[in-house]
Design a protein around this motif. Sequence first.
Motif, PDB file in Angstrom:
ATOM      1  N   SER A 188       0.966  -1.185  -0.127  1.00 61.75           N
ATOM      2  CA  SER A 188       0.010  -0.050   0.040  1.00 61.75           C
ATOM      3  C   SER A 188       0.836   1.426   0.052  1.00 61.75           C
ATOM      4  O   SER A 188       2.042   1.277   0.492  1.00 61.75           O
ATOM      5  N   ILE A 189       0.341   2.431  -0.564  1.00 57.02           N
ATOM      6  CA  ILE A 189       0.953   3.657  -0.703  1.00 57.02           C
ATOM      7  C   ILE A 189       0.315   4.839  -0.228  1.00 57.02           C
ATOM      8  O   ILE A 189      -1.143   4.702  -0.111  1.00 57.02           O
ATOM      9  N   VAL A 190       0.709   6.015   0.273  1.00 60.61           N
ATOM     10  CA  VAL A 190       0.303   6.872   0.858  1.00 60.61           C
ATOM     11  C   VAL A 190       1.172   8.164   0.151  1.00 60.61           C
ATOM     12  O   VAL A 190       2.185   8.172   0.581  1.00 60.61           O
ATOM     13  N   LEU A 191       0.385   8.948  -0.844  1.00 65.73           N
ATOM     14  CA  LEU A 191       0.954  10.185  -1.298  1.00 65.73           C
ATOM     15  C   LEU A 191       0.483  11.537  -0.725  1.00 65.73           C
ATOM     16  O   LEU A 191      -0.792  11.428  -0.547  1.00 65.73           O
ATOM     17  N   ILE A 192       1.228  12.401  -0.702  1.00 64.56           N
ATOM     18  CA  ILE A 192       0.831  13.757  -0.109  1.00 64.56           C
ATOM     19  C   ILE A 192       0.867  14.743  -1.383  1.00 64.56           C
ATOM     20  O   ILE A 192       1.977  14.874  -1.839  1.00 64.56           O
TER      21      ILE A 192
END
Length: 173
Positions: free
Chosen positions: A167-171
């Motif tokens: 999983s990834i989280v980008l801002i």
Amino acid sequence: MRNMMVALMISQGTPMMVMGDEVAKTHNGNNNWYGHYADWTFMKWNLSDSQQALLRFCSELIKLRKQHQALARAEFVNPGDYTWHEDAWDDDNSRFLAFTIHDKAGGADLYVAFNAHTFKVDAPLPLPPSGKKWCRIVDTNLPPPKDFTVGGNNGVEAVYGVESFASIVLIAK
């Protein structure tokens, strides 16, 4: 474990954890572990390297959740608060999910993706808000401590390769 923590901490509502989840403690499926006085119920504070890495990861996720208003809404989610980037809703074989959480309070949007396929998915990223770029905060495929970059890295390409079971989280910043 890191993928499940990402899912828990980016979800709306109150996250529910049991003491020890943040260091991979197991109660072997016993839901009444607190009623036992046994070695397997004790918290062992001499953590292995992998447990310390998971504790750091969970701590940073909790800090992100507390700092980012879009992850702690006081009201129900409204249309426009999320943008779904899924194009295979009717495909029972699809194991990839991506969405953007819009922070309408003036904070930064978050792009989140989960890949449960056995293969890498090249995810074309949506355009970030004007004057911003997508920066990686979380990629559970990367080894600790690279799996969580406080504040985000310097930016990512327009297509992000989300590895299998990651999983990834980008801002947007």
